[in-house]
Design a protein around this motif. Structure first.
Motif, PDB file in Angstrom:
ATOM      1  N   LEU A 154      -1.593  -3.520  10.029  1.00  0.00           N
ATOM      2  CA  LEU A 154      -0.673  -3.429   8.890  1.00  0.00           C
ATOM      3  C   LEU A 154       0.543  -4.328   9.092  1.00  0.00           C
ATOM      4  CD1 LEU A 154       0.175  -2.215   6.214  1.00  0.00           C
ATOM      5  CD2 LEU A 154       1.099  -0.262   7.447  1.00  0.00           C
ATOM      6  N   TYR A 155       1.166  -4.191  10.257  1.00  0.00           N
ATOM      7  CA  TYR A 155       2.414  -4.937  10.472  1.00  0.00           C
ATOM      8  C   TYR A 155       2.136  -6.310  11.066  1.00  0.00           C
ATOM      9  CZ  TYR A 155       4.504  -0.552   9.247  1.00  0.00           C
ATOM     10  OH  TYR A 155       4.856   0.576   8.568  1.00  0.00           O
TER      11      TYR A 155
ATOM     12  N   PRO B   6      10.247   7.337  -5.965  1.00  0.00           N
ATOM     13  CA  PRO B   6      11.032   8.557  -5.773  1.00  0.00           C
ATOM     14  C   PRO B   6      10.616   9.317  -4.512  1.00  0.00           C
ATOM     15  CG  PRO B   6       9.516   8.814  -7.625  1.00  0.00           C
ATOM     16  CD  PRO B   6       9.447   7.378  -7.207  1.00  0.00           C
ATOM     17  N   LEU B   7       9.399   9.087  -4.034  1.00  0.00           N
ATOM     18  CA  LEU B   7       8.926   9.833  -2.875  1.00  0.00           C
ATOM     19  C   LEU B   7       9.624   9.414  -1.593  1.00  0.00           C
ATOM     20  CD1 LEU B   7       5.128  10.191  -3.521  1.00  0.00           C
ATOM     21  CD2 LEU B   7       6.971  11.763  -4.039  1.00  0.00           C
ATOM     22  N   CYS B   8       9.993   8.121  -1.494  1.00  0.00           N
ATOM     23  CA  CYS B   8      10.606   7.704  -0.238  1.00  0.00           C
ATOM     24  C   CYS B   8      11.960   7.051  -0.455  1.00  0.00           C
ATOM     25  CB  CYS B   8       9.688   6.768   0.532  1.00  0.00           C
ATOM     26  SG  CYS B   8       9.259   5.309  -0.379  1.00  0.00           S
TER      27      CYS B   8
ATOM     28  N   ASP C  17      12.600   4.223  -1.934  1.00  0.00           N
ATOM     29  CA  ASP C  17      12.607   2.763  -2.071  1.00  0.00           C
ATOM     30  C   ASP C  17      13.106   2.401  -3.470  1.00  0.00           C
ATOM     31  OD1 ASP C  17      11.523   2.681   0.387  1.00  0.00           O
ATOM     32  OD2 ASP C  17       9.561   1.916  -0.202  1.00  0.00           O
TER      33      ASP C  17
ATOM     34  N   GLY D 278      13.991  -0.957   1.010  1.00  0.00           N
ATOM     35  CA  GLY D 278      12.713  -0.261   1.062  1.00  0.00           C
ATOM     36  C   GLY D 278      12.090  -0.453   2.423  1.00  0.00           C
ATOM     37  N   CYS D 279      10.861   0.030   2.571  1.00  0.00           N
ATOM     38  CA  CYS D 279      10.169  -0.125   3.844  1.00  0.00           C
ATOM     39  C   CYS D 279       9.722  -1.568   4.018  1.00  0.00           C
ATOM     40  CB  CYS D 279       8.980   0.824   3.906  1.00  0.00           C
ATOM     41  SG  CYS D 279       7.704   0.418   2.709  1.00  0.00           S
ATOM     42  N   ALA D 280       9.213  -1.891   5.182  1.00  0.00           N
ATOM     43  CA  ALA D 280       8.839  -3.273   5.496  1.00  0.00           C
ATOM     44  C   ALA D 280       7.776  -3.786   4.529  1.00  0.00           C
ATOM     45  CB  ALA D 280       8.320  -3.342   6.938  1.00  0.00           C
ATOM     46  N   VAL D 281       6.815  -2.937   4.210  1.00  0.00           N
ATOM     47  CA  VAL D 281       5.733  -3.354   3.324  1.00  0.00           C
ATOM     48  C   VAL D 281       6.282  -3.688   1.935  1.00  0.00           C
ATOM     49  CG1 VAL D 281       3.603  -2.588   2.209  1.00  0.00           C
ATOM     50  CG2 VAL D 281       4.031  -2.021   4.604  1.00  0.00           C
TER      51      VAL D 281
ATOM     52  N   TYR E 167      -4.356   1.983   4.426  1.00  0.00           N
ATOM     53  CA  TYR E 167      -3.306   3.010   4.416  1.00  0.00           C
ATOM     54  C   TYR E 167      -3.017   3.410   2.972  1.00  0.00           C
ATOM     55  CZ  TYR E 167      -2.624   1.291   9.134  1.00  0.00           C
ATOM     56  OH  TYR E 167      -2.820   0.912  10.430  1.00  0.00           O
TER      57      TYR E 167
ATOM     58  N   ARG F 213       0.339   3.953   1.647  1.00  0.00           N
ATOM     59  CA  ARG F 213       1.318   2.865   1.609  1.00  0.00           C
ATOM     60  C   ARG F 213       1.058   1.838   0.501  1.00  0.00           C
ATOM     61  NH1 ARG F 213       4.165   2.593   6.285  1.00  0.00           N
ATOM     62  NH2 ARG F 213       5.601   1.437   4.962  1.00  0.00           N
TER      63      ARG F 213
END
Lengths: 143, 388
Positions: free
Chosen positions: A4-5, A34-36, A38, A60-63, A114, A117
């Motif tokens: 993934l990363y 809304p869940l995380c 971002d 937000g997250c890396a993705v 994932y 994600r």
């Protein structure tokens, strides 16, 4: 370390391209998960049928951030129809489709493994869709 | 104490690594004894309850009522009819929000509430007693908020986000001094602390089986008998009635008036088995030792910041990793076989109070081991490498 990363993703997440406001922007949309929590804001300058420039802001997250960063690079100079095609290819990619000729964006391929994600990867693209449709509103991963 | 072996689900590999389960505050794993008790019920005793005259119906009914009595002893309620079976804390809180009558319109909660003890109250005017930077309740604020308009005080016994153990006896005293009833959300307390509802003095106490080694889908609402009997029925249907005509019905007394429909008897049997499994084990000391180790481990990792530092707390470690989004932390840890919770922990306003929209939570249980925390530490180093 993981599929993934990939380095491309980490690198874009740490140093996102086209990050910030866009002078002369005439389209835009906000994408929220809304869940995380971002939240990104996409700015576009569209002339005629062409995306002349795209930037984004937010966190937000890396993705999510890497996907947004790569998206702003990829859509620059595209027509709305090109952008829509690209968007569909990214949707397919994160659902397990092939990433041929997608360049750096192919690094999002790992997201397919994932399911939780996928929304992160698609948030910016959903904002792009809304912005191009002229709906200068908010899109949510939960709608 | 090697309780780990009692839990079949823990003994597995995830992404090729041994599972390290640090998400027990979300739901605990289940010991073999609980799984077997549920299977046994379905293999031998399955029947509907409180209606048949045949042998299986009588066995099933006896098991449901045995479970109720076992729950009564577990929380030291005065009477078994003060134990209402519900689906979990969320349902218990909704039941009280719907059925507890009063002409007052304010609910006093603490800033430590899970959404399940906040959202059901939002039809009333919610007033919130804050916490300090450690994550400890400001009792003086709570006291000031309780007044002539207060319908009920609704408070977490233990915070799911920070692990804070609230001073529930003091809360009850403050409320009762002003003639206000108290509901406590014991979801995070029942698996870890000795709960004695008579000593605490609360009017309602709710907890969920699945967080205390029991099955999902069942929980308990304890209510003082006088209060429960005065409350209007909640859901209506079979089981909860005495006499029914085409036009109307008369209702059973508590707890049955709140238990419409066929109950999850197997889950009640599983809950009973969970209580049996828990009883006689002094888990608090074990878990507190692990908590201290966990804090030590996290404090040695650069960029890891713990949220809150409550004076009295259970084994919940909530933290952020500088420069890395919690979901990315969670995914990298998952690759290492480590299960943690990421996100807002169903406590959005509380996280906002601490300047966060999302966090990582590692939570401990009876089966947690020191090496689980060492694995977490190693996993977090991996996180920093990946995003370094």
């Amino acid at each position: 370390m993981t599929d993934l990363y990939q380095q491309t993703i980490v690198e874009h997440a740490k140093r996102p391209r086209n990050f910030g406001p866009l002078p002369g922007a005439n389209r835009g949309a906000q994408g929220v998960n809304p869940l995380c929590g971002d939240e990104i804001e996409l700015h576009l300058r569209v002339e005629g049928d062409r995306v002349e420039a795209a930037t984004f802001e937010g966190a937000g997250c890396a993705v999510c951030v890497a996907s947004a960063s790569m998206m702003t690079l990829a859509v620059k100079g595209s027509s709305a129809a090109d952008a829509a095609r690209l968007m569909q290819r990214v949707r397919d990619l994160v659902a397990g489709g092939d990433g041929k000729n997608l360049g750096e964006i192919e690094s999002l391929k790992g997201v397919a493994r994932y399911p939780a994600r996928r929304k992160c990867a698609l948030l910016a693209w959903r904002a792009l869709e809304a912005a191009l449709a002229g709906e200068a509103t908010q899109v949510s991963t939960e709608l | 104490m090697n309780l780990w072996r009692d839990f079949p689900a823990l003994d597995q590999a995830v992404h090729g690594k041994p599972l390290v389960y640090l998400d027990s505050a979300a739901t605990s794993q289940k010991p073999r004894a609980v799984i077997d008790a549920i299977s046994r019920f379905y293999e031998q005793d399955n029947a509907n309850v409180h209606r048949g005259v045949h042998a299986l119906a009588e066995r099933a009914t006896a098991q449901l009522e045995d479970a109720r009595e076992r729950v009564r002893r577990f929380i030291n309620a005065a009477r078994a009819d003060e134990i209402v079976f519900v689906r979990g804390v969320t349902e218990a809180v909704n039941l009280v929000a719907d059925s507890f009558e009063s002409d007052r319109d304010e609910i006093v909660v603490t800033a430590l509430e899970h959404h399940s003890n906040l959202v059901p109250w939002q039809r009333f005017k919610v007033r919130v007693a804050g916490v300090d930077d450690r994550g400890d309740l400001r009792l003086d604020e709570l006291e000031k908020l309780i007044g002539p308009r207060t319908r009920l005080v609704a408070a977490a016994h233990v915070s799911n986000a920070l692990g804070t153990i609230n001073p529930v006896e003091k809360i009850v005293k403050l409320a009762h001094d002003k003639g206000v009833a108290v509901l406590l959300d014991g979801a995070q307390a029942a698996p870890h602390l000795k709960v004695d509802v008579q000593r605490i003095g609360c009017d309602f106490y709710a907890f969920s089986a699945h967080k205390m080694y029991g099955p999902m889908g069942i929980g308990v609402l304890y209510g003082k008998a006088a209060l429960l009997d005065a409350m209007r029925p909640w859901q209506r249907g079979g089981e909860m009635v005495q006499k029914v005509s085409w036009e109307s019905a008369t209702y059973q007394k508590a707890p049955y008036r709140f238990e419409a429909g066929t109950p999850d008897v197997a889950a009640a049997v599983g809950l009973r088995a969970a209580i049996e499994w828990l009883s006689g084990k002094d888990l608090l000391e074990h878990e507190q030792g692990l908590l201290r180790r966990g804090i030590d481990v996290l404090q040695t990792i650069p960029g890891v910041r713990l949220l809150g530092a409550p004076r009295e707390r259970i084994g919940i470690l909530t933290f952020t990793v500088e420069g890395v989004h919690p979901h990315d932390v969670g995914t990298v840890l998952d690759q290492e076989g480590i299960a943690v919770r990421t996100g807002h922990l169903c406590a959005q306003p509380l996280l906002e109070r601490f300047g966060q929209t999302a966090v990582v939570r590692a939570s401990l249980a009876a089966y947690s081991r020191p090496e689980d925390l060492d694995a977490l530490g190693a996993g977090l180093h991996k996180v920093r490498e990946t995003f370094g």
